[in-house]
Write an enzyme that holds these catalytic residues in place. Structure first.
Site, PDB file in Angstrom:
ATOM      1  N   HIS A 146       0.836  -1.209   0.000  1.00 27.48           N
ATOM      2  CA  HIS A 146       0.000   0.000   0.000  1.00 27.48           C
ATOM      3  C   HIS A 146       0.871   1.260   0.000  1.00 27.48           C
ATOM      4  O   HIS A 146       0.631   2.196  -0.769  1.00 27.48           O
ATOM      5  CB  HIS A 146      -0.910  -0.028   1.229  1.00 27.48           C
ATOM      6  CG  HIS A 146      -1.717   1.199   1.450  1.00 27.48           C
ATOM      7  ND1 HIS A 146      -3.035   1.310   1.071  1.00 27.48           N
ATOM      8  CD2 HIS A 146      -1.395   2.390   2.030  1.00 27.48           C
ATOM      9  CE1 HIS A 146      -3.488   2.506   1.393  1.00 27.48           C
ATOM     10  NE2 HIS A 146      -2.508   3.182   1.993  1.00 27.48           N
ATOM     11  N   GLU A 147       1.889   1.269   0.855  1.00 28.89           N
ATOM     12  CA  GLU A 147       2.752   2.446   0.947  1.00 28.89           C
ATOM     13  C   GLU A 147       3.596   2.623  -0.313  1.00 28.89           C
ATOM     14  O   GLU A 147       3.785   3.749  -0.800  1.00 28.89           O
ATOM     15  CB  GLU A 147       3.650   2.352   2.181  1.00 28.89           C
ATOM     16  CG  GLU A 147       2.906   2.226   3.507  1.00 28.89           C
ATOM     17  CD  GLU A 147       1.898   3.342   3.731  1.00 28.89           C
ATOM     18  OE1 GLU A 147       2.045   4.427   3.140  1.00 28.89           O
ATOM     19  OE2 GLU A 147       0.933   3.109   4.493  1.00 28.89           O
ATOM     20  N   HIS A 150       1.478   4.153  -2.945  1.00 25.39           N
ATOM     21  CA  HIS A 150       1.374   5.607  -2.782  1.00 25.39           C
ATOM     22  C   HIS A 150       2.521   6.311  -3.506  1.00 25.39           C
ATOM     23  O   HIS A 150       2.320   7.318  -4.205  1.00 25.39           O
ATOM     24  CB  HIS A 150       1.418   5.975  -1.296  1.00 25.39           C
ATOM     25  CG  HIS A 150       0.081   6.023  -0.636  1.00 25.39           C
ATOM     26  ND1 HIS A 150      -1.005   6.665  -1.169  1.00 25.39           N
ATOM     27  CD2 HIS A 150      -0.349   5.508   0.560  1.00 25.39           C
ATOM     28  CE1 HIS A 150      -2.039   6.558  -0.352  1.00 25.39           C
ATOM     29  NE2 HIS A 150      -1.662   5.837   0.702  1.00 25.39           N
ATOM     30  N   GLU A 223      -6.418   6.734  -1.205  1.00 24.57           N
ATOM     31  CA  GLU A 223      -6.330   5.551  -0.344  1.00 24.57           C
ATOM     32  C   GLU A 223      -6.923   4.331  -1.044  1.00 24.57           C
ATOM     33  O   GLU A 223      -6.370   3.228  -0.959  1.00 24.57           O
ATOM     34  CB  GLU A 223      -7.041   5.803   0.988  1.00 24.57           C
ATOM     35  CG  GLU A 223      -6.336   6.795   1.897  1.00 24.57           C
ATOM     36  CD  GLU A 223      -4.905   6.413   2.183  1.00 24.57           C
ATOM     37  OE1 GLU A 223      -4.648   5.220   2.474  1.00 24.57           O
ATOM     38  OE2 GLU A 223      -4.032   7.292   2.123  1.00 24.57           O
TER      39      GLU A 223
END
Length: 295
Positions: A146-147, A150, A223
């Protein structure tokens, strides 16, 4: 509600300092002395609007390390097998995403993780000790994905640009309304009077709140994209779904307000949802299940 009030108070303080500084240097009077110069005001607003957002982005990595006490792991000499696994996992995910390998850090705290940095090839991924203790390796991998997503999506830069644009409109519109009230309502022919000053402060507060709602909406959309990006990088959506479900049962670790939007967890209900940088966990899980893990 306490966090919302703190958020609004911070915005008020920023606007008051900005307006007072401009007044002390005579900028407000210069802009209104001979009638409102829209072109000059637009340029002025653009500079002011983007300066703070850009400086914040450029300082994000060192500020994140300092404010959380994050310790960057030396990839050549990790302190433990866990640290070695963390570095290897982040680097593998970064390679799949086609970006430079970020710095990897650990910090003491309740479950959370974040990514920050001004450039895709020079970013930072940090995880808390609480998250490492409370999740399985597969779930931590999903959070790391997820990071990394980003970073690969350029979310930090995108949100900075959006913040800069809305800041520009806040500064511009507040001064247009202030000029109208000062000249047309209070009949002040000299420009930059008390009516202008007071109106600008009030308008910056009101417009700043509305702008924050817009920025928060964009943050929530990124997100969803990062969740889907994690599923894409891991080749399956189930790890991210399980990681989100696990996060939903944990007390989230708070991050400094300046980069709270960078964390993995968040989400509010009611009025607070308008200002939340993250959607509710349940909405994120539903979106992932509906998307089938596609980016």
């Amino acid at each position: 509600m306490k966090r919302i009030m703190l958020f609004l108070a911070t915005n008020v303080a920023v606007m008051l300092v900005l307006t007072a500084t401009l007044s002390l240097f005579g900028v407000n009077r210069f802009l209104t002395a001979n009638g409102l110069d829209i072109q000059q005001l637009a340029i002025f607003s653009l500079i002011v609007g983007f300066t703070g957002a850009t400086i914040s982005l450029l300082m994000s990595k060192p500020m994140a390390k300092m404010s959380t006490g994050a310790r960057v792991i030396d990839p050549q000499a990790p302190g433990s097998a866990e640290e070695q696994w963390l570095v290897d996992t982040v680097h593998q995910l970064a390679d799949r995403a086609g970006i430079g390998r970020p710095e990897v850090a650990i910090y003491e705290g309740e479950p959370n993780a974040f990514a920050t940095g001004a450039f895709k090839n020079d970013a930072l991924v940090a995880v808390s000790t609480g998250l490492l203790r409370g999740m399985t390796e597969e779930e931590v991998s999903a959070v790391l994905g997820h990071e990394v997503a980003h970073i690969a999506n350029g979310d930090m830069i995108t949100l900075t640009l959006i913040q800069g644009v809305v800041n520009t409109f806040v500064v511009f519109l507040a001064r247009v309304v202030g000029y109208f009230v000062d000249r047309m309502v209070l009949k002040n022919e000299r420009g930059g009077g008390i009516g202008y000053f007071a109106t600008v402060i009030v308008c910056e507060l009101v417009f700043g709140i509305l702008a924050s709602v817009i920025v928060a909406w964009f943050s929530r959309q990124r997100e969803y994209r990062a969740d889907a990006g994690s599923a894409y990088l891991l080749g399956a959506r189930e790890p991210m779904i399980r990681a989100l479900a696990r996060l939903g049962g944990m007390a989230p670790g708070e991050l400094p307000k300046s980069f709270e939007a960078s964390g993995i967890s968040g989400g509010k209900s009611g009025l607070g949802a308008l200002f939340a940088s993250h959607p509710p966990i349940e909405d994120r899980i539903r979106a992932l299940m509906a998307a089938g893990g596609k980016r």
